[in-house]
Design an enzyme around this catalytic site. Structure first.
Site, mmCIF file in Angstrom:
data_model
loop_
_atom_site.group_PDB
_atom_site.id
_atom_site.type_symbol
_atom_site.label_atom_id
_atom_site.label_comp_id
_atom_site.label_asym_id
_atom_site.label_seq_id
_atom_site.Cartn_x
_atom_site.Cartn_y
_atom_site.Cartn_z
ATOM 1 N N GLY A 48 0.785 -1.232 0.000
ATOM 2 C CA GLY A 48 0.000 0.000 0.000
ATOM 3 C C GLY A 48 0.812 1.274 0.000
ATOM 4 O O GLY A 48 0.258 2.365 -0.038
ATOM 5 N N HIS A 75 14.641 13.082 -13.608
ATOM 6 C CA HIS A 75 14.092 11.756 -13.287
ATOM 7 C C HIS A 75 13.569 11.727 -11.846
ATOM 8 O O HIS A 75 14.124 12.378 -10.966
ATOM 9 C CB HIS A 75 15.171 10.674 -13.458
ATOM 10 C CG HIS A 75 15.322 10.222 -14.877
ATOM 11 N ND1 HIS A 75 16.500 9.710 -15.364
ATOM 12 C CD2 HIS A 75 14.447 10.203 -15.916
ATOM 13 C CE1 HIS A 75 16.337 9.388 -16.645
ATOM 14 N NE2 HIS A 75 15.092 9.683 -17.001
ATOM 15 N N HIS A 78 15.545 11.536 -8.722
ATOM 16 C CA HIS A 78 16.342 12.720 -8.378
ATOM 17 C C HIS A 78 15.483 13.936 -7.991
ATOM 18 O O HIS A 78 15.972 14.832 -7.321
ATOM 19 C CB HIS A 78 17.285 13.073 -9.535
ATOM 20 C CG HIS A 78 18.245 11.962 -9.823
ATOM 21 N ND1 HIS A 78 19.546 11.968 -9.375
ATOM 22 C CD2 HIS A 78 18.056 10.764 -10.427
ATOM 23 C CE1 HIS A 78 20.129 10.821 -9.730
ATOM 24 N NE2 HIS A 78 19.247 10.071 -10.372
ATOM 25 N N HIS A 141 22.359 11.477 -20.987
ATOM 26 C CA HIS A 141 21.544 10.577 -20.173
ATOM 27 C C HIS A 141 20.238 10.340 -20.926
ATOM 28 O O HIS A 141 20.041 10.888 -22.011
ATOM 29 C CB HIS A 141 21.324 11.224 -18.795
ATOM 30 C CG HIS A 141 20.678 10.344 -17.781
ATOM 31 N ND1 HIS A 141 20.966 9.002 -17.656
ATOM 32 C CD2 HIS A 141 19.753 10.597 -16.809
ATOM 33 C CE1 HIS A 141 20.241 8.493 -16.670
ATOM 34 N NE2 HIS A 141 19.496 9.438 -16.141
ATOM 35 N N ASP A 195 28.232 7.698 -10.987
ATOM 36 C CA ASP A 195 27.094 6.805 -11.242
ATOM 37 C C ASP A 195 27.545 5.350 -11.444
ATOM 38 O O ASP A 195 28.326 5.062 -12.341
ATOM 39 C CB ASP A 195 26.393 7.334 -12.512
ATOM 40 C CG ASP A 195 25.254 6.468 -13.021
ATOM 41 O OD1 ASP A 195 24.923 5.458 -12.382
ATOM 42 O OD2 ASP A 195 24.692 6.820 -14.080
ATOM 43 N N HIS A 368 22.708 4.910 -18.803
ATOM 44 C CA HIS A 368 23.861 4.935 -17.897
ATOM 45 C C HIS A 368 25.084 4.340 -18.587
ATOM 46 O O HIS A 368 24.982 3.356 -19.327
ATOM 47 C CB HIS A 368 23.553 4.131 -16.628
ATOM 48 C CG HIS A 368 22.362 4.652 -15.876
ATOM 49 N ND1 HIS A 368 22.463 5.629 -14.904
ATOM 50 C CD2 HIS A 368 21.050 4.362 -15.978
ATOM 51 C CE1 HIS A 368 21.255 5.905 -14.432
ATOM 52 N NE2 HIS A 368 20.373 5.147 -15.071
ATOM 53 N N HIS A 390 24.890 5.854 -6.612
ATOM 54 C CA HIS A 390 23.824 5.426 -7.518
ATOM 55 C C HIS A 390 23.980 3.947 -7.877
ATOM 56 O O HIS A 390 24.200 3.587 -9.036
ATOM 57 C CB HIS A 390 23.845 6.291 -8.790
ATOM 58 C CG HIS A 390 22.500 6.392 -9.487
ATOM 59 N ND1 HIS A 390 21.974 5.364 -10.238
ATOM 60 C CD2 HIS A 390 21.588 7.388 -9.525
ATOM 61 C CE1 HIS A 390 20.796 5.744 -10.715
ATOM 62 N NE2 HIS A 390 20.532 6.963 -10.285
#
Ligand SMILES: [Zn+2]
Ligand SMILES: [Zn+2]
Length: 555
Positions: A48, A75, A78, A141, A195, A368, A390
């Site tokens: 839930g 995104h 972020h 990206h 990343d 990525h 990340h």
């Protein structure tokens, strides 16, 4: 206290040891800046729960020191936590034009737009924020206008890459700022936060243009309608769909709320080039010949309520998928979503559609960078210290291996957890003490009001159901005046279990009578007694443990 006692602390509050809810604090003396405020989608056992955001207790406690929040790109992992952050901490938000465009919609929904200062940045800016000077740099990206930040601190420059890949032929022709990165590398970089999403993947991530070639091939061959589902934020891919549609004389209808929103924002801000007349209303789809239509849709993850899933089930109000239509699912499943997507793909094949998805063709490339690109970043920047971010633990670990391979000292690499502080003083780094960190669960309008106990209850309810036992006792003698009445939901089908429930009834009555005879009269003891006796009996009979809720009334 001399100024030399000050130190730089880098504190990840999300996004390490996990994918999602990225947030990092940079602290020096009386100044703090924050990079990103993301969300994470809930794990399966978080019943839930809508979204998960970082615990920002540490930032709230130090909010007078916070000079601004810097956002790398639009995104959700972020920006999704930004409204919750801004509700507690009202500081300027720095981001590129598209990123702020996407943020605006979110802030409007939360009534924060009027009170928030949004500041547009480019790679030409040097933003002063307390002792820090922040310089955005461009990278590539899966959403346009993504940046990383070079953060100049009194201890040295820290490069925070944000999500990135290196695309030498980007769809929007906005190249990554290799020269800026190289220049910082030349002058000396204290630390790199990079990343780690694809650190396990050898080689290079392909250019987004590769998807454009597949899209073109498919458009050339399709004889009837084309339905293409992808991430609503992947505007490069969406651009390639519009371009192909125009090349092959097709019109584009857009379905799915987030897709419609993002395309509107991107067109308004000039991030999508669409010829006049290409975009049509979904109502017109059925009026035009099948070979003149493209439907751009959400639902590339097989989400239950998304446009693609509804079209596949023939429950979409405006668009139905017909035999001979071509459906392109231009994304890869986010881990955990595989079964939803395969269900949708199955349904589409049943309809007789021609389905093109990742396993069988190049309709998706990652946003990525793979190992060679991560090494290129390390080579350009040549950091003294390295902090992989990340990524889940194994990705961080793999990224450290890559860094060591490029010449970073192994003891200068830090694999950290949320809440850890990496402290830099006089050019040396060490782990400091932890700050409060964790997750906050959001269910509907409730922020953080659902914790472990509520989740445990939801889990019990979802597994074995609930039984409510209602009894009325007389205040004077303690004897049963009415009941027990047993109401069950999700436990057993009542009509077929009369005997079981009758027996349960007798057990409740007997338990209460015995306890009253023993002069037990506090409610809590009576309730516990009923619950224990009933739970034992039901487990013996059914091997199930429903939640039992005794309600005892006195008159
Ligand atoms: Zn991203
Ligand atoms: Zn991300």
């Amino acid at each position: 206290m001399s100024k030399n006692n000050n130190k730089l602390s880098i504190i990840p509050l999300g996004g390490v040891g996990e994918i999602g809810k990225n947030m990092t604090a940079y602290v020096y003396g009386n100044d703090i800046i924050v990079v990103d405020a993301g969300l994470k989608f809930p794990e399966e056992e978080m019943l839930g729960i809508d979204i998960v955001i970082p615990d920002i207790t540490y930032l709230i406690e130090n909010k007078n020191k916070i000079r601004g929040i810097f956002i790398t790109h639009g995104h959700e992992d972020h920006i999704g936590g930004l409204p919750y952050f801004l509700k507690h901490i009202n500081v300027p938000v720095y981001g590129t034009r598209l990123t702020l465009g996407l943020i605006e919609g979110k802030l409007r929904e939360h009534n924060l737009l009027e009170v928030t200062k949004l500041i547009t940045v480019t790679n030409k800016n040097n933003i002063k924020a307390g002792v820090f000077t922040v310089t955005p740099f461009y990278n590539n990206h899966s959403i346009p206008d993504t940046v990383g930040f070079a953060i100049d601190t009194p201890e040295g420059v820290v490069i925070h890459t944000g999500d990135f890949k290196f695309d030498f032929t980007p769809v929007d022709n906005r190249k990554a700022d290799f020269h800026m990165l190289a220049e910082w590398g030349q002058k000396g970089v204290l630390a790199l936060l990079s990343d780690s999403t694809n650190s396990e993947r050898p080689g290079y991530t392909m250019s987004e243009r590769v998807v454009g070639v597949t899209i073109d091939d498919t458009f050339r061959q399709a004889e009837r309608r084309i339905i293409l589902a992808t991430f609503a934020s992947n505007l490069h891919r969406i651009q390639q769909v519009f371009t192909a549609a125009e090349r092959f004389g097709r019109k584009v209808a857009v379905v799915g709320r987030s897709m419609v929103n993002n395309i509107n924002i991107a067109m308004e801000l000039g991030y999508l080039q669409v010829q006049k007349g290409t975009l049509i209303d979904p109502d017109e789809v059925n009026k035009l010949p099948a070979d003149k239509i493209v439907v751009l849709s959400t639902g590339s993850q097989g989400e239950a309520m998304s446009a693609l899933t509804r079209m596949a089930r023939a429950t979409h109000r405006k668009v139905e998928i017909l035999p001979g239509d071509t459906v392109i699912i231009a994304s890869s499943p986010i881990p955990g979503n595989e079964k939803f997507i395969s269900r949708t793909i199955d349904q589409l094949f049943r309809i007789g559609a021609n389905v093109i998805y990742q396993q069988v063709s190049g309709v998706h490339v990652s946003g990525h960078g793979s190992q060679e690109e991560l090494k290129l970043m390390l080579n350009l920047v040549q950091p003294k210290y390295f902090i992989p971010v990340h990524g889940e633990y194994r990705m961080l670990k793999k990224h450290v291996e890559l860094a060591v391979g490029t010449g970073v000292e192994e003891e200068n690499c830090f694999i950290v957890d949320i809440g850890d502080q990496i402290e830099f003083q006089n050019g040396r780094a060490r782990m400091g003490s932890k700050v409060p960190a964790g997750t906050v669960l959001i269910d509907g309008l409730g922020v953080g009001d659902v914790g472990n106990i509520v989740l445990r209850d939801r889990k019990l309810l979802s597994q074995d159901g609930i039984l409510v036992v209602v009894v009325t006792l007389s205040k004077a003698e303690g004897n049963i005046l009415s009941g027990p009445d047993i109401i069950s939901r999700g436990f057993v089908y009542v009509r077929e279990s009369e005997q079981l429930l009758d027996e349960a009834n007798r057990i409740v009555t007997a338990t209460l009578q015995r306890m009253v005879a023993e002069n037990v009269n506090e409610w809590s003891s009576l309730k516990t007694g009923v619950r224990d006796a009933l739970s034992r009996f039901l487990y013996e009979q059914t091997r199930r443990r429903p939640m039992i809720l005794p309600i005892i009334m006195e008159v």
